[in-house]
Design a protein around this motif. Sequence first.
Motif, mmCIF file in Angstrom:
data_model
loop_
_atom_site.group_PDB
_atom_site.id
_atom_site.type_symbol
_atom_site.label_atom_id
_atom_site.label_comp_id
_atom_site.label_asym_id
_atom_site.label_seq_id
_atom_site.Cartn_x
_atom_site.Cartn_y
_atom_site.Cartn_z
ATOM 1 N N ASP A 166 0.826 -1.212 0.000
ATOM 2 C CA ASP A 166 0.000 0.000 0.000
ATOM 3 C C ASP A 166 0.859 1.260 0.000
ATOM 4 N N ALA A 167 1.952 1.240 0.761
ATOM 5 C CA ALA A 167 2.824 2.417 0.834
ATOM 6 C C ALA A 167 3.509 2.690 -0.504
ATOM 7 N N PHE A 168 3.948 1.629 -1.188
ATOM 8 C CA PHE A 168 4.576 1.815 -2.502
ATOM 9 C C PHE A 168 3.564 2.324 -3.522
ATOM 10 N N GLU A 169 2.330 1.899 -3.385
ATOM 11 C CA GLU A 169 1.290 2.350 -4.311
ATOM 12 C C GLU A 169 0.924 3.809 -4.062
ATOM 13 N N ASN A 170 0.870 4.220 -2.792
ATOM 14 C CA ASN A 170 0.413 5.567 -2.441
ATOM 15 C C ASN A 170 1.465 6.650 -2.614
ATOM 16 N N SER A 171 2.700 6.331 -2.276
ATOM 17 C CA SER A 171 3.736 7.373 -2.153
ATOM 18 C C SER A 171 3.871 8.268 -3.386
ATOM 19 N N PRO A 172 3.942 7.711 -4.601
ATOM 20 C CA PRO A 172 4.093 8.602 -5.771
ATOM 21 C C PRO A 172 2.920 9.556 -5.960
ATOM 22 N N GLN A 173 1.730 9.183 -5.433
ATOM 23 C CA GLN A 173 0.570 10.081 -5.552
ATOM 24 C C GLN A 173 0.552 11.117 -4.419
ATOM 25 N N ILE A 174 0.863 10.676 -3.199
ATOM 26 C CA ILE A 174 0.818 11.582 -2.053
ATOM 27 C C ILE A 174 2.015 12.523 -2.041
ATOM 28 N N GLU A 175 3.186 11.984 -2.377
ATOM 29 C CA GLU A 175 4.423 12.777 -2.387
ATOM 30 C C GLU A 175 5.136 12.578 -3.723
ATOM 31 N N PRO A 176 4.617 13.196 -4.795
ATOM 32 C CA PRO A 176 5.212 13.027 -6.128
ATOM 33 C C PRO A 176 6.675 13.459 -6.147
ATOM 34 N N THR A 235 14.043 14.786 -5.303
ATOM 35 C CA THR A 235 13.369 15.018 -4.033
ATOM 36 C C THR A 235 11.868 14.841 -4.278
ATOM 37 N N ASN A 236 11.034 15.313 -3.364
ATOM 38 C CA ASN A 236 9.592 15.307 -3.615
ATOM 39 C C ASN A 236 9.066 16.739 -3.594
ATOM 40 N N GLN A 237 7.807 16.904 -3.879
ATOM 41 C CA GLN A 237 7.261 18.259 -3.996
ATOM 42 C C GLN A 237 7.301 19.013 -2.677
ATOM 43 N N ASN A 238 7.294 18.291 -1.557
ATOM 44 C CA ASN A 238 7.350 18.938 -0.251
ATOM 45 C C ASN A 238 8.770 19.249 0.183
ATOM 46 N N ARG A 239 9.760 18.676 -0.533
ATOM 47 C CA ARG A 239 11.183 18.822 -0.157
ATOM 48 C C ARG A 239 11.425 18.257 1.245
ATOM 49 N N TYR A 240 10.647 17.247 1.626
ATOM 50 C CA TYR A 240 10.743 16.666 2.962
ATOM 51 C C TYR A 240 10.812 15.151 2.838
ATOM 52 N N TYR A 241 11.909 14.568 3.323
ATOM 53 C CA TYR A 241 12.164 13.128 3.191
ATOM 54 C C TYR A 241 12.029 12.688 1.735
ATOM 55 N N GLY A 242 12.515 13.525 0.838
ATOM 56 C CA GLY A 242 12.413 13.235 -0.594
ATOM 57 C C GLY A 242 13.370 12.178 -1.096
ATOM 58 N N ALA A 243 14.358 11.772 -0.278
ATOM 59 C CA ALA A 243 15.280 10.721 -0.711
ATOM 60 C C ALA A 243 14.551 9.417 -0.987
ATOM 61 N N ALA A 244 13.410 9.213 -0.332
ATOM 62 C CA ALA A 244 12.629 7.993 -0.538
ATOM 63 C C ALA A 244 12.129 7.873 -1.970
ATOM 64 N N SER A 245 12.102 8.981 -2.713
ATOM 65 C CA SER A 245 11.672 8.933 -4.110
ATOM 66 C C SER A 245 12.558 7.999 -4.927
ATOM 67 N N MET A 246 13.785 7.767 -4.453
ATOM 68 C CA MET A 246 14.734 6.915 -5.166
ATOM 69 C C MET A 246 14.213 5.483 -5.314
#
Length: 324
Positions: A166-176, A235-246
Motif C-alpha cells: 500500500d505504501a509503494f502504491e500511495n507514495s508517488p501520488q501523495i508525495e510526487p 526530491t519530492n514536492q514537499n522537499r521533505y524526506y524526498g530521498a525515498a523517491s529513489m
Amino acid sequence: MNLEQFIEKTKTALRDYFGGEAEIKTHQVYKNNGVLLQGICALEKGKNIAPTVYLNDFYDKYEQGTAFGEIVSKIVRFMENNRVENNLNVDFFADYKNVKKKLVLRLINKKQNEELLKQIPYLKFKDLAIVCHCILITEEIGTGSILIHKHHLETWNIVEDTLFQDAFENSPQIEPYCILKISDMMKEVLKCTIQERIDEICEEYETDKTELLDRTLENMAQELEEKNIPMYVLTNQNRYYGAASMVYPGVLEEIGNILQEDYYVLPSSVHEIIFVGKTYCMDSFVLNEIIGEINRTQVLEEEWLSDHTYLYQREEQKLISVLS
C-alpha cells in the motif's frame, strides 16, 4: 548550569508565565539516526495536543552567552504563536481502512537506526532501510506523520507485505517526486536562506530586498550553468524526506535516460539525492571523502542518510554501493 538544570529552570519560568492555565510537560523525543532531543510543551486545560519546543539548541545558545530571559521569551513567543485551538482526533488510526490511503515511504540509514528498527517493519535497501509513515493533515497541526510500528500491524491484523504494498502504491501520488537541475535546487535553497535573513542583510548592505534576491539568484545560476556539469537533484514536492523517491518504481531508470550513461548517486540527506554522470565525475573514493566531510559539517545529525556513493549501472538497471 548543565542541561538538566537548564530544563528545570525553563519549566519553572514557563509555569510562572502560564500560571494554572497550562501544564508544563517535558519529554524525550527520539529522532532519526538515534538523535535524542529534550522537548517541552505547555498543555492547556482541556486540550490533548500542544506544540513541542526542543531545548537542546536553546541550551547551546545559553552556553554561548545568550541571556536566559531572552531564551524564555523566544520559547513563550513560539508557544503563543502556535497555540492549538482544537483537540486532535486520531480515532481514524484504529482502522487500517482509513490508514492505508495515507501511507508513505521514508528512507533512513539502517546501521544508525538499529534499535528503532527492532520495533518497526522495514525493507532493506542496500545499507539503508525503507520504513512507513502515515501522513496527518489537520487544521490543528498542519502536516505531520506517524511512524508505523510492529504493534500497529498487530492492532490492524495485517502483515508487512500488505503495509509496504500500500505504501509503494500511495507514495508517488501523495508525495510526487521531482527531478531538478542542481542550479534550480540551489536557487531554491539560496532563496529560502536569503529570505530568512533578508532584513538583516539589506540593512547591513543598504540594498533593496527584491534587487538583492534577484541579483544573487541570477549570479548563482550563471555560475552553476557555466560549469556545465549535468547534475540533478531528486526530491519530492514537499522537499521533505524526498530521498525515498529513489525507491519509487522506474525513477532510477528515468534519471539514467536523462543522463544517457551510468551515474553516481550522492546521498545528500534524507530529504534529497544528487545524481551526476559517471564521465563528469571524479574518482568515487574521493566522492566518499567529500560526502563524509559534508555530512560531518553541513548536515544535521538527524537528517544524515549515508557516507558513501552508489553507482547506477544503466544497462543492468542495477544500483551498487561504492565503499571506500
